[in-house]
Design a protein around this motif. Structure first.
Motif, mmCIF file in Angstrom:
data_model
loop_
_atom_site.group_PDB
_atom_site.id
_atom_site.type_symbol
_atom_site.label_atom_id
_atom_site.label_comp_id
_atom_site.label_asym_id
_atom_site.label_seq_id
_atom_site.Cartn_x
_atom_site.Cartn_y
_atom_site.Cartn_z
ATOM 1 N N UNK A 289 0.833 -1.215 0.000
ATOM 2 C CA UNK A 289 0.000 0.000 0.000
ATOM 3 C C UNK A 289 0.866 1.264 0.000
ATOM 4 N N UNK A 290 1.955 1.233 0.774
ATOM 5 C CA UNK A 290 2.847 2.389 0.823
ATOM 6 C C UNK A 290 3.509 2.605 -0.539
ATOM 7 N N UNK A 291 4.034 1.543 -1.126
ATOM 8 C CA UNK A 291 4.703 1.653 -2.426
ATOM 9 C C UNK A 291 3.718 2.139 -3.494
ATOM 10 N N UNK A 292 2.517 1.630 -3.445
ATOM 11 C CA UNK A 292 1.495 2.066 -4.403
ATOM 12 C C UNK A 292 1.211 3.568 -4.249
ATOM 13 N N UNK A 293 1.107 4.045 -3.012
ATOM 14 C CA UNK A 293 0.873 5.472 -2.766
ATOM 15 C C UNK A 293 2.046 6.319 -3.264
ATOM 16 N N UNK A 294 3.261 5.776 -3.170
ATOM 17 C CA UNK A 294 4.441 6.526 -3.616
ATOM 18 C C UNK A 294 4.542 6.613 -5.132
ATOM 19 N N UNK A 295 3.739 5.850 -5.833
ATOM 20 C CA UNK A 295 3.739 5.944 -7.296
ATOM 21 C C UNK A 295 3.112 7.248 -7.762
ATOM 22 N N UNK A 296 2.214 7.813 -6.963
ATOM 23 C CA UNK A 296 1.571 9.065 -7.363
ATOM 24 C C UNK A 296 2.355 10.293 -6.911
ATOM 25 N N UNK A 297 3.080 10.172 -5.796
ATOM 26 C CA UNK A 297 3.863 11.296 -5.284
ATOM 27 C C UNK A 297 5.005 10.735 -4.448
ATOM 28 N N UNK A 298 6.218 11.150 -4.744
ATOM 29 C CA UNK A 298 7.393 10.606 -4.063
ATOM 30 C C UNK A 298 7.499 11.105 -2.628
ATOM 31 N N UNK A 299 8.334 10.432 -1.849
ATOM 32 C CA UNK A 299 8.604 10.863 -0.487
ATOM 33 C C UNK A 299 9.184 12.271 -0.462
ATOM 34 N N UNK A 300 10.092 12.557 -1.371
ATOM 35 C CA UNK A 300 10.720 13.880 -1.413
ATOM 36 C C UNK A 300 9.682 14.964 -1.694
ATOM 37 N N UNK A 301 8.772 14.710 -2.631
ATOM 38 C CA UNK A 301 7.708 15.678 -2.921
ATOM 39 C C UNK A 301 6.829 15.892 -1.690
ATOM 40 N N UNK A 302 6.494 14.814 -0.999
ATOM 41 C CA UNK A 302 5.663 14.919 0.203
ATOM 42 C C UNK A 302 6.392 15.684 1.304
#
Length: 127
Positions: free
Chosen positions: A102-115
């Protein structure tokens, strides 16, 4: 003669949410972001998995400090790089961990750095 040297720096702390987990994001004085290792491991549901992850080399970094202390907070935090966290979640996804997926899927739309940039009020230019 033994001398202990302590340095103190301003370190920013914000929280971001990805799926069902909340991550504490630290912004170091050199503008590097890192996460709290305990938050990264929140996808795990057994003590054995957590101990195994903590004993692995994936979270060790020659660049990050060994611990971060925030003024006014009694405990210290163990930092982990954004890249190491992402690699860990990807590995656990490959091993069948549904929370990591679920975490990896969420990171497909916005990266950790962007967040992290958004949490600290920085805007990034999209390409």
């Amino acid at each position: 003669m033994n001398a202990n040297v302590t340095a103190s720096y301003q370190i920013g702390l914000k929280e971001i949410e990805i799926g069902a987990i909340t991550l504490r994001v630290f912004r170091l004085p050199n503008a590097t972001y890192c996460l709290c290792v305990a938050d990264v491991l929140a996808i795990e549901n057994t003590d054995g998995a957590i101990r195994s992850a903590l004993s692995s080399k994936i979270f060790r970094s020659p660049i990050l400090p060994e611990a971060i202390h925030i003024a006014g907070v009694e405990r210290t935090f163990t930092p982990v790089s954004l890249e190491a966290a992402t690699l860990y979640w990807q590995r656990r996804t490959d091993e069948g961990n549904k929370e990591a997926h679920r975490v990896v899927k969420a990171l497909m739309s916005k990266s950790l750095r962007e967040r992290a940039d958004e949490a600290f009020g920085f805007t990034t230019m999209g390409f």
